[in-house]
Design an enzyme around this catalytic site. Structure first.
Site, short mmCIF file in Angstrom:
data_model
loop_
_atom_site.label_atom_id
_atom_site.label_comp_id
_atom_site.label_asym_id
_atom_site.label_seq_id
_atom_site.Cartn_x
_atom_site.Cartn_y
_atom_site.Cartn_z
N SER A 679 0.80 -1.22 0.00
CA SER A 679 0.00 0.00 0.00
C SER A 679 0.83 1.28 0.00
O SER A 679 0.28 2.36 0.00
CB SER A 679 -0.97 0.00 1.18
OG SER A 679 -0.27 0.21 2.37
N LYS A 722 -6.15 3.91 9.17
CA LYS A 722 -5.20 4.83 8.55
C LYS A 722 -5.68 6.28 8.66
O LYS A 722 -4.90 7.18 8.97
CB LYS A 722 -5.00 4.45 7.09
CG LYS A 722 -4.16 3.17 6.93
CD LYS A 722 -4.06 2.77 5.47
CE LYS A 722 -3.09 1.59 5.31
NZ LYS A 722 -3.08 1.11 3.92
#
Ligand SMILES: Nc1ncnc2c1ncn2[C@@H]1O[C@H](COP(=O)(O)OP(=O)(O)OP(=O)(O)O)[C@@H](O)[C@H]1O
Ligand SMILES: [Mg+2]
Length: 796
Positions: A679, A722
């Site tokens: 990611s 996140k």
């Protein structure tokens, strides 16, 4: 409940006097306290939670004055349950006998100064023999219809101290207060035990005469008969002392358990066989000990014994809400689970797995579930468990073999249907000693765990009534077959606003009680709490916040105790005074925008985190260096990012010459923490373009997304974690892959309103949002970094 040492005896302790009851040490018992006596309870709670209980021996009929006993029992308050209409129920634990030195009336109750009376020991063989006869007499009394609470036999079988045995039994004999008090004041354990013996025989005679026709004899004759009987029996015991054999009585106990129908047929036949063997072998041989331990385990395992479930969905909901804020979906799922259980009367179904960062309430949810079902709660940690035998036990052929943790804990809980929490399934290890995950598979599989066989016990135990719950910080490291058996419920962490509510509604009230501040009207201002959250902690859960609140409460408690003026409202200014200078600064806000450094978002065990991807270039031969403990997948995504940027250099305004004679170095601090996953692809590509075009990257823009070689941006996991991490670090704009659109719904209102969240589909969109425009006065890359010996990009 026992085992609390009484290390400090305060100079004065509040007194509670009971009209018709003497309290003995070594026992826990409940006591209902009326409104009018609450002052005394509060006083006790304010100091060491101690109370002295004294019996009232007589009341003067004229003056109404009560005559207290001079010897009583000092007790600790272990639990307080307040009633809404005033008054409370307290759980007390008798600690020791005490002698009254002086009293002082401070209306409406009395304070006393007392001295501890040390327990004398007596382990003589006479005492041992007397204890055994008493246990036998107890059985006789029971067979004649005397009723004792169920657990008495169990408890009594385990007591090996004569004084304690006498104290424990004293409660169950129908004695007058005078006699009870006499037992309390008899300090020699052997004497006390003899008295109990006398009372017990009297009891038995009463029971017998009730049964026999022509009952009632004069008290006098009963008494003398009683004493004769005792004398005779004592003589008998003493005669026998040489041969008196503790082994025999133990074997007798085992036999009564095995024949008592408390185990399944298969187990009973094994136990019979082992018991027969035990009777044959020599007690001093090592084999005896091994077999004895085995038989003891067989007898102590709760094969058929369990708690009765409370199946009341409304009550369950209430308990879950009482213990935890929000977590609506999780609670909903738990209630569905219980509802199905109510209808189907079996708990077969997927194993729940709570996944989330530390301190978000996984373990405490497990506790709540147990509480709402009325079951026992067990927790073991699988972290670092490498040996299959830890789960399943060692075969008995090994020296020092033991059952595995599953059976051990179930024995300890004494129930075959507890809520059993297996913490940290993601940290389970594996080595040459076998794979604990494989053993776990069997434990967790509803199809086969009704015949779970521990290597040590070697007979099947039915685990199908146990409700297993697992927890993990991340799912990736959980072995896939295990993952298949579990239904994952995610607890991604809390935003500052959610934390604020948890603190105000749950943590503050809890800490106020824990620090004895119930009577002090303490209140936290919202600003103060937010300041603690932002400046003194950085976490996805609430564990550290809880510690900080505790620390404030302790400081207030100290002031209250010292009699000084303690704050009533904790304001934001006070926080600094109490907790010292702030511990955390917003990572991003303090940093300046730089070339070649881009803010990324990572998903870690502790929730989300921000990372900085740093890229630098130097003279060389097209080499790529990657540092910062990057895992294989992350290294590959770095290479992909570089290839993509090279292939599309024109689009991003990078001079092709930049790649010639250059070495590129990509580093992700903090270097010692391993990082992996795809990611960071977009972040790395952005950092490369920033460096190669000399455009600085906005520090307060953070991004995440996987970049493919063809330039697609793929969705990533852990969106909520996140985004919360970005918010904590002071990031204002988050770039997420378009394909994560669905996940944005998970974010709560506050977050969506306070941050800019942009969905992106291509790298050029990312660049547009992240890199500052080229400015004329901004020195170009090669000027700023003298060591860079590459051609200036065209068009400068
Ligand atoms: N939503 C909530 N409402 C009220 N209290 C909460 C909530 N979430 C967590 N807590 C409190 O936070 C503390 C820590 O929770 P807990 O020990 O269950 O964390 P955990 O998720 O098991 O962490 P770990 O992964 O480290 O084991 C507990 O005191 C718990 O009561
Ligand atoms: Mg936990």
């Amino acid at each position: 409940m026992t085992g609390h040492p009484l290390d400090v005896l305060p100079p004065e302790v509040p007194v509670y006097s009971l009209p018709d009851q003497v309290v003995f040490p070594h026992r826990s018992f409940p006591l209902f306290v009326g409104k009018e006596h609450m002052g005394m309870v509060e006083e006790a709670l304010r100091s060491e939670r101690l109370l002295v209980i004294l019996a009232i021996l007589a009341v003067d009929p004229i003056t109404g004055r009560e005559q207290f006993a001079r010897v009583g029992t000092i007790c600790r308050i272990n639990q307080v349950l307040r009633f809404p209409e005033g008054g409370c129920k307290i759980m007390l634990e008798g600690l020791s006998r005490v002698r009254l030195i002086s009293t002082r009336q401070i209306t409406p109750f009395v304070m006393a100064s007392v001295s501890l009376i040390a327990e004398r020991e007596n382990r003589s063989s006479v005492a041992q023999a007397l204890m055994q006869s008493i246990v036998a007499l107890l059985r006789v009394a029971q067979s004649l219809g005397q009723e004792f609470p169920e657990d008495v036999n169990h408890v009594i079988g385990r007591i090996d101290d004569p004084g304690k045995l006498a104290d424990t039994l004293a409660v169950y004999l129908n004695l007058e207060v005078k006699d009870q008090q006499r037992l309390l004041e008899t300090l020699d354990p052997l004497e006390r035990l003899k008295d109990v013996y006398l009372f017990l025989t009297a009891e038995i005679q009463k029971l017998q005469s009730k049964k026999a026709p022509g009952g009632e004899r004069s008290r006098q004759t009963v008494r003398s008969q009683k004493e004769n009987l005792l004398r005779e029996q004592l003589k008998h015991i003493q005669n026998q002392l040489g041969e008196e054999d503790p082994q025999q009585s133990e074997l007798r106990q085992f036999r009564s358990v095995v024949r008592g129908g408390k185990m399944p047929e298969v187990v009973r036949s094994v136990a019979e066989k082992e018991l027969a063997r035990l009777e044959r072998i020599n007690p001093s041989s090592p084999e005896y000990t091994v077999t004895r331990t085995y038989v003891e385990y067989l007898c102590n395992t709760p094969w058929l014994r369990g708690t009765t479930d409370v199946l009341d969905i409304q009550r369950a909901q209430q308990i879950l809400d009482e213990d935890h804020y929000d977590l609506v979906e999780i609670k909903e799922r738990i209630l569905e689970f219980l509802a199905v259980h109510t209808l189907k009367a079996s708990l077969k179904g997927p194993i729940l797995c709570f996944v989330g960062p530390p301190g978000v309430g996984k373990t405490s949810l497990g506790r709540s579930i147990a509480r709402s079902l009325g079951r026992k709660f067990i927790r073991i940690s699988l972290g670092g468990m490498k040996d299959e035998a830890e789960i399943r036990g060692h075969r008995r052929t090994y020296i020092g073999a033991m059952p595995g943790r599953i059976i051990q804990e179930i024995c300890r809980a004494g129930s075959n249907n507890p809520v059993f929490m297996l913490d940290e399934v993601d940290k389970i290890g594996q080595d040459f000693r076998g794979d604990p995950a494989a053993a776990l598979l069997e434990v967790l599989d509803p199809e086969q765990n009704d015949t779970f066989t521990d290597h040590y016990l070697d007979v099947p135990f039915d685990l199908s009534h146990v409700m297993f719950i697992t927890t993990a910080n991340v799912m990736d490291t959980v072995p896939p077959p295990l993952r298949d058996r579990m239904e994952v419920l995610r607890l991604p962490g809390y935003s500052d606003e959610e934390k604020l509510q948890i603190v105000l509604k749950y943590l503050v009230p809890k800490q106020i009680v824990e620090n004895g501040l119930e009577r002090h009207p303490l209140r936290f201002e919202e600003d103060a709490v937010l300041k603690i959250i932002k400046n003194y902690t950085r976490e996805a859960g609430v564990r550290n916040i809880d510690r900080q609140i505790a620390s404030v409460c302790r400081k207030v408690a100290k002031k209250v105790a010292q009699g000084g003026t303690a704050p009533v409202v904790i304001t934001s200014d006070q926080v600094e005074k109490m907790l010292g200078p702030r511990k955390f600064f917003s990572d991003v806000a303090a940093e300046e925008d730089r070339i070649g450094v881009v803010t990324g978002l990572a998903w870690t065990e502790s929730g989300g985190d921000i990372i900085f991807v740093e890229v630098s270039a130097m003279a060389g031969r097209k080499d790529l260096t990657l540092t910062g403990s990057l895992g294989g997948v992350m290294q590959e995504s770095a290479k992909t990012a570089l290839s993509y940027v090279r292939a599309h250099h024109v689009e991003f305004g990078v001079n092709a010459g930049m790649f010639e004679n250059t070495d590129i170095h990509i580093h992700v601090p903090s270097g010692a923490i391993p990082k992996d996953g795809p990611s960071a692809g977009v972040t790395i590509a952005t950092a490369l373009i920033s460096l190669l075009t000399g455009r600085a990257a906005r520090r307060n823009v953070a991004m995440t997304g996987e970049l493919t070689l063809s330039g697609r941006i793929l969705p990533i996991g852990g969106v909520k974690e996140k985004v919360l991490a970005a918010r904590r670090a002071g990031v204002t704009t988050v770039l997420l892959p378009e394909r994560n659109r669905e996940h944005i719904k998970e974010l709560d209102e506050h977050i969506r309103n306070k941050m800019t969240i942009i969905l992106v589909d291509s790298l050029s969109e990312v660049i547009a949002h992240t890199l500052l425009p080229e400015t004329e006065d901004e020195p170009r890359l090669y000027e700023k970094h003298q060591r860079l010996v590459i051609d200036p990009p065209s068009g400068s």
